[in-house]
Design a protein around this motif. Structure first.
Motif, PDB file in Angstrom:
ATOM      1  N   ALA A 152       0.831  -1.201   0.000  1.00  0.00           N
ATOM      2  CA  ALA A 152       0.000   0.000   0.000  1.00  0.00           C
ATOM      3  C   ALA A 152       0.871   1.259   0.000  1.00  0.00           C
ATOM      4  CB  ALA A 152      -0.927  -0.011   1.209  1.00  0.00           C
ATOM      5  N   THR A 153       0.276   2.368  -0.432  1.00  0.00           N
ATOM      6  CA  THR A 153       1.013   3.636  -0.458  1.00  0.00           C
ATOM      7  C   THR A 153       1.207   4.195   0.942  1.00  0.00           C
ATOM      8  OG1 THR A 153      -1.089   4.805  -0.795  1.00  0.00           O
ATOM      9  CG2 THR A 153       0.197   4.238  -2.757  1.00  0.00           C
ATOM     10  N   PHE A 154       0.375   3.754   1.903  1.00  0.00           N
ATOM     11  CA  PHE A 154       0.528   4.180   3.293  1.00  0.00           C
ATOM     12  C   PHE A 154       1.226   3.061   4.065  1.00  0.00           C
ATOM     13  CE2 PHE A 154      -3.737   2.752   2.184  1.00  0.00           C
ATOM     14  CZ  PHE A 154      -3.870   1.610   2.967  1.00  0.00           C
ATOM     15  N   ARG A 271      -2.837   9.010   1.782  1.00  0.00           N
ATOM     16  CA  ARG A 271      -3.239   9.910   0.689  1.00  0.00           C
ATOM     17  C   ARG A 271      -4.503  10.700   1.034  1.00  0.00           C
ATOM     18  NH1 ARG A 271      -3.782   7.446  -4.958  1.00  0.00           N
ATOM     19  NH2 ARG A 271      -3.599   9.647  -5.484  1.00  0.00           N
ATOM     20  N   ASP A 272      -5.352  10.133   1.899  1.00  0.00           N
ATOM     21  CA  ASP A 272      -6.636  10.798   2.137  1.00  0.00           C
ATOM     22  C   ASP A 272      -6.949  11.084   3.599  1.00  0.00           C
ATOM     23  OD1 ASP A 272      -7.006   8.236   2.977  1.00  0.00           O
ATOM     24  OD2 ASP A 272      -8.636   7.758   1.615  1.00  0.00           O
ATOM     25  N   ASP A 273      -6.019  10.809   4.505  1.00  0.00           N
ATOM     26  CA  ASP A 273      -6.295  11.170   5.894  1.00  0.00           C
ATOM     27  C   ASP A 273      -4.999  11.392   6.656  1.00  0.00           C
ATOM     28  OD1 ASP A 273      -5.288   8.657   6.429  1.00  0.00           O
ATOM     29  OD2 ASP A 273      -6.961   8.028   7.689  1.00  0.00           O
ATOM     30  N   GLU A 295       4.535  11.069   0.562  1.00  0.00           N
ATOM     31  CA  GLU A 295       5.989  10.962   0.553  1.00  0.00           C
ATOM     32  C   GLU A 295       6.660  12.334   0.617  1.00  0.00           C
ATOM     33  OE1 GLU A 295       7.563   8.190   0.786  1.00  0.00           O
ATOM     34  OE2 GLU A 295       5.788   6.906   0.619  1.00  0.00           O
ATOM     35  N   ALA A 296       6.006  13.353   0.054  1.00  0.00           N
ATOM     36  CA  ALA A 296       6.595  14.700   0.024  1.00  0.00           C
ATOM     37  C   ALA A 296       6.105  15.579   1.174  1.00  0.00           C
ATOM     38  CB  ALA A 296       6.266  15.368  -1.311  1.00  0.00           C
ATOM     39  N   MET A 312       1.199  19.354   3.127  1.00  0.00           N
ATOM     40  CA  MET A 312       0.960  18.166   2.302  1.00  0.00           C
ATOM     41  C   MET A 312       0.741  18.590   0.855  1.00  0.00           C
ATOM     42  SD  MET A 312      -1.605  16.366   5.081  1.00  0.00           S
ATOM     43  CE  MET A 312      -2.220  17.959   5.681  1.00  0.00           C
ATOM     44  N   PRO A 313       1.726  18.382  -0.031  1.00  0.00           N
ATOM     45  CA  PRO A 313       1.552  18.748  -1.436  1.00  0.00           C
ATOM     46  C   PRO A 313       0.442  17.918  -2.095  1.00  0.00           C
ATOM     47  CG  PRO A 313       3.872  18.397  -0.902  1.00  0.00           C
ATOM     48  CD  PRO A 313       3.078  17.894   0.255  1.00  0.00           C
ATOM     49  N   ILE A 314      -0.281  18.554  -3.004  1.00  0.00           N
ATOM     50  CA  ILE A 314      -1.335  17.876  -3.775  1.00  0.00           C
ATOM     51  C   ILE A 314      -0.767  17.555  -5.139  1.00  0.00           C
ATOM     52  CG2 ILE A 314      -3.639  18.110  -4.779  1.00  0.00           C
ATOM     53  CD1 ILE A 314      -4.300  20.079  -2.497  1.00  0.00           C
TER      54      ILE A 314
END
Length: 315
Positions: A152-154, A271-273, A295-296, A312-314
């Motif tokens: 997962a990305t998290f 990504r969403d929380d 990550e950034a 948190m960059p979008i």
């Protein structure tokens, strides 16, 4: 067959013998006593280090009921490292939990290894460890899993608090000494007994086969004081946009006046929380209005103002 718990009188005798031996050491060889106590303090500091998220695997339970499964692989210094590459790999596992999240139902399990086990530079070895983890879960919970997975990305599914509570549960460890313990035990024997208890109480993940131990690896000793319930801190969330009104980044300012160091803060961002926890002081969980690049993401703490700033960059 699980051994019967020690009688309180036996445990009291063991503690008395230990203190007597330490008193004799302090009088006869104070330098050795000082070194021994310093080592015990260092060992205790390592032992009390909480588990940390390493990566999260997503796969599927195929049987008995098909659903998604998230496996949080965690680093925990309290879990012993294998003595050699050919020895069994100790692990500590939390319970399999079912979660109902809006329209989705999925399961989560937390598996902790010593940090050295997860420092696999060879992808094939890491994949082998993951396969063994799957086999352990299948045999321990009588499940059938899909052997295809993705990372997962998290790094953690669920909250840090839930993961720590999951891994810290379990029965009390066996007593340090047995009934035949004598006052002339040496320091090396004490440390040997401690290491033996750690290894004997571990759930073992074998290199070729997975077996289940009779007791859990460890247990946190309960505090005599009731823990203070964390409160939701004051916060401000803003979305920075460019000239074309396109969202660029999310800025989150959180007021933490009771925090003196950033090391007290536990931060988990997907990504969403975002989840911010300061044990027994604060807890904040927010669903983000836009997907972010975790990550950034950067976080800074202003000690003077007691404010945590997360950018948190979008993408």
């Amino acid at each position: 067959m699980m051994a019967a718990p020690a009688h309180p009188k036996d445990m009291l005798t063991q503690v008395t013998q230990l203190w007597s031996m330490l008193d004799e050491m302090a009088e006869s060889t104070p330098e050795n006593y000082h070194r021994f106590m310093q080592q015990q303090l260092e060992d205790a500091k390592q032992y009390c280090t909480p588990p940390e998220p390493h990566l999260c695997l997503q796969t599927h339970i195929l049987d008995p009921n098909e659903k998604s499964l998230f496996i949080n692989l965690c680093r925990w210094k309290r879990v012993p490292a294998p003595k050699s590459p050919t020895d069994p790999i100790p692990l500590s596992a939390g319970p399999l939990e079912e979660v109902s999240d809006k329209a989705e139902i999925y399961s989560i399990i937390d598996i902790a290894y010593n940090p050295t086990v997860l420092q696999q530079e060879n992808q094939a070895e890491m994949d082998h460890l993951i396969r063994l983890t799957f086999k352990y879960i299948e045999e321990h919970y009588n499940l059938s899993l899909s052997h295809s997975y993705h990372i997962a990305t998290f790094t953690l599914k669920g909250s840090l608090k839930r993961m720590k509570q999951s891994l810290r549960g379990g029965p009390l460890p066996a007593p340090l000494f047995n009934k035949n313990t004598r006052n002339e035990l040496t320091l090396d024997q004490i440390k040997h007994n401690l290491r033996e208890e750690d290894c004997n109480n571990a759930t073992l993940l074998l290199n070729k086969d997975v077996t289940q131990s009779k007791v859990h690896l460890i247990e946190e000793i309960a505090s005599m004081e009731l823990p203070q319930e964390p409160v939701t801190p004051a916060y401000e969330l803003t979305i920075a946009k460019d000239a074309n009104r396109k969202p660029l980044k999310i800025e989150l300012k959180v007021e933490l006046p009771k925090v003196s160091s950033v090391s007290e803060c536990e931060l988990s961002i997907s990504r969403d929380d975002v989840i911010i926890e300061v044990p027994e002081k604060y807890r904040l969980q927010l669903d983000l209005p836009e997907l972010v690049d975790e990550e950034a993401t950067t976080a800074t703490f202003n000690k003077g103002k007691g404010v945590l700033l997360i950018i948190m960059p979008i993408p």
